[in-house]
Design a protein around this motif. Structure first.
Motif, short mmCIF file in Angstrom:
data_model
loop_
_atom_site.label_atom_id
_atom_site.label_comp_id
_atom_site.label_asym_id
_atom_site.label_seq_id
_atom_site.Cartn_x
_atom_site.Cartn_y
_atom_site.Cartn_z
N UNK A 126 -1.11 6.78 15.82
CA UNK A 126 -1.93 5.62 15.44
C UNK A 126 -2.10 5.51 13.93
N UNK A 127 -2.23 6.64 13.24
CA UNK A 127 -2.48 6.60 11.79
C UNK A 127 -1.34 5.94 11.03
N UNK A 128 -0.12 6.40 11.27
CA UNK A 128 1.02 5.85 10.53
C UNK A 128 1.27 4.40 10.90
N UNK A 129 1.01 4.04 12.17
CA UNK A 129 1.21 2.66 12.59
C UNK A 129 0.24 1.72 11.89
N UNK A 130 -1.03 2.10 11.84
CA UNK A 130 -2.03 1.26 11.17
C UNK A 130 -1.74 1.20 9.67
N UNK A 131 -1.34 2.32 9.08
CA UNK A 131 -1.02 2.32 7.64
C UNK A 131 0.11 1.34 7.34
N UNK A 132 1.17 1.37 8.15
CA UNK A 132 2.29 0.45 7.93
C UNK A 132 1.85 -1.00 8.12
N UNK A 133 1.03 -1.22 9.15
CA UNK A 133 0.55 -2.58 9.40
C UNK A 133 -0.31 -3.08 8.25
N UNK A 134 -1.11 -2.19 7.65
CA UNK A 134 -1.92 -2.57 6.50
C UNK A 134 -1.01 -2.94 5.31
N UNK A 135 0.10 -2.23 5.16
CA UNK A 135 1.03 -2.56 4.08
C UNK A 135 1.66 -3.93 4.32
N UNK A 136 1.94 -4.26 5.59
CA UNK A 136 2.47 -5.57 5.93
C UNK A 136 1.44 -6.65 5.61
N UNK A 137 0.19 -6.40 6.02
CA UNK A 137 -0.88 -7.37 5.76
C UNK A 137 -1.10 -7.58 4.27
N UNK A 138 -0.81 -6.55 3.46
CA UNK A 138 -0.99 -6.67 2.01
C UNK A 138 0.13 -7.48 1.36
N UNK A 139 1.11 -7.87 2.16
CA UNK A 139 2.17 -8.72 1.64
C UNK A 139 3.41 -7.99 1.18
N UNK A 140 3.50 -6.69 1.45
CA UNK A 140 4.68 -5.94 1.03
C UNK A 140 5.85 -6.17 2.00
N UNK A 141 7.04 -5.98 1.49
CA UNK A 141 8.24 -6.00 2.33
C UNK A 141 8.41 -4.59 2.89
#
Length: 392
Positions: free
Chosen positions: A11-26
């Motif tokens: 769950x930790x790595x999934x949420x972290x990646x999703x947060x990076x997506x929400x921040x607008x990163x590729x």
């Protein structure tokens, strides 16, 4: 910004990646397959890198709508983490494989490959913070003290600090992270955390070491040099251990005895009274400095005003001028009263602590903090009390 996100399947790595997506990163997701037998299933919350973890990582990436790849790093993991783990025990040390994994695999390999592929940064689900200081980025404890992972991250060194993202550094709790996973529909919100040593999923460290090192019968002796028992290999014991000693003769005073030292060179395990486990000086080598602007000097006035013990205070409330040392991933830090640097060919540190701490073993990682900021990481060579070495 192009970001390579490590997806463990949790769950930790999934949420972290999703947060990076929400921040607008590729964002591109990658699962690092570390097990030489990936077909093996996870045993509840023990172990990782199983076939289920890879599948969970792939599903999370699909839900996020990001590209996903699997990198087979089993050989690198075997050579740099598992082999080191066995060799350190054979040398009479107590290693932390999670520290080595972060050093050699989760950051060195990930960062090197990310740079080669043209990514600007890597993203992981670790609970730690990157804070922009006056002289560049700094590594700090995560906001959630119960989950803080800065201790195992200190080994990464300063060069990676500008190129890493920890979206969970400000997370207030694991419950919050799980609620975010549910909000995002990631499908892993209720997945149990992994714990213990990932490559020993059944938790039988002694059995694992025996399969690699065999048996080597030897003596268990007390601090007076008297033989009080036998063992099948000094590597099966670590400083502070009480259970499983199988001593034939009770101590003269009837008090329990603990492992206070293991001696690889003589194949002996040394046992003694509980008070022998308390040390107030630690000597370290293999130092990794993360703060070019802070070389670990003690502010005597601030240290005196702060007091000898962390006590019940929050780690976030530790005076930012006070130097502390931590020897376990979730251990209570100890206030440092002096730091001596020595060694011509190799720099070493000797730390004096305000209060004695128990169960310090050679091979453990020591991390220095200034308040919540990580200053340095080093490997413990020996620990001492006033009358001499109690761990080596």
């Amino acid at each position: 910004m192009r970001v390579l996100a490590a997806l463990s399947g949790g769950v930790d790595s999934a949420v972290a990646a999703a947060k990076a997506v929400e921040a607008g990163h590729e964002v591109v997701g990658v699962h690092m397959a570390l097990s030489s037998q990936p077909q093996e299933c996870r045993l509840g919350s023990r172990g990782c890198c199983s076939v289920e973890d890879a599948a969970d990582a792939a599903r999370a990436a699909e839900i996020m709508g990001i590209p996903f790849y699997v990198w087979d790093l089993a050989e690198e993991f075997e050579q740099t983490v598992i082999t080191d783990f066995v060799e350190q025990y054979a040398a009479g040390h107590t290693p932390n494989p999670c520290v080595r994994c972060n050093e050699f695999v989760k950051f060195r390999e990930l960062a090197q490959r990310a740079r080669a592929l043209g990514f600007d940064a890597v993203c992981t689900g670790h609970y730690a913070r990157i804070v922009e200081g006056p002289n560049g980025p700094q590594l700090h404890r995560g906001k959630d003290e119960a989950k803080d992972q800065s201790y195992v991250l200190a080994i990464m060194g300063p060069q990676e600090l500008p190129r890493v993202i920890f979206p969970l550094g400000e997370a207030p709790s694991k419950a919050w992270v799980r609620s975010e996973a549910e909000r995002m529909g990631l499908g892993v919100s209720n997945k149990p955390d992994s714990y213990d040593i990932c490559f020993i999923p059944d938790g039988d460290t002694q059995g694992f070491l025996k399969s690699h090192l065999g048996s080597k019968p030897g003596e268990i002796i007390d601090t007076d040099g008297q033989v009080v028992g036998r063992h099948e290999g000094y590597w099966n014991f670590t400083v502070g251990q009480r259970r499983g000693l199988n001593l034939g003769n009770p101590a003269a005073d009837g008090r329990p005895r603990y492992v206070v030292e293991t001696r690889a060179e003589t194949n002996q395990v040394i046992v003694g009274a509980s008070e022998l486990l308390s040390v107030d000086r630690i000597t370290c080598s293999d130092i990794v400095w993360l703060a070019n602007d802070d070389q670990g000097d003690v502010d005597e006035a601030a240290t005196s005003a702060f007091g000898a013990s962390i006590g019940e205070r929050s780690l976030g409330e530790v005076d930012e001028r006070v130097l502390t040392a931590q020897i376990r991933a979730h251990g209570t830090p100890s206030v440092v009263t002096s730091v001596q640097r020595f060694g011509e060919e190799e720099e070493k540190l000797e730390l004096s602590l305000a209060l004695p701490i128990r169960g310090v073993a050679a091979g453990q990682s020591m991390v220095l903090y200034r308040g919540t900021r990580v200053i340095a990481e080093a490997t413990i060579e020996r620990a001492n009390r006033g009358e001499g070495s109690m761990a080596s």
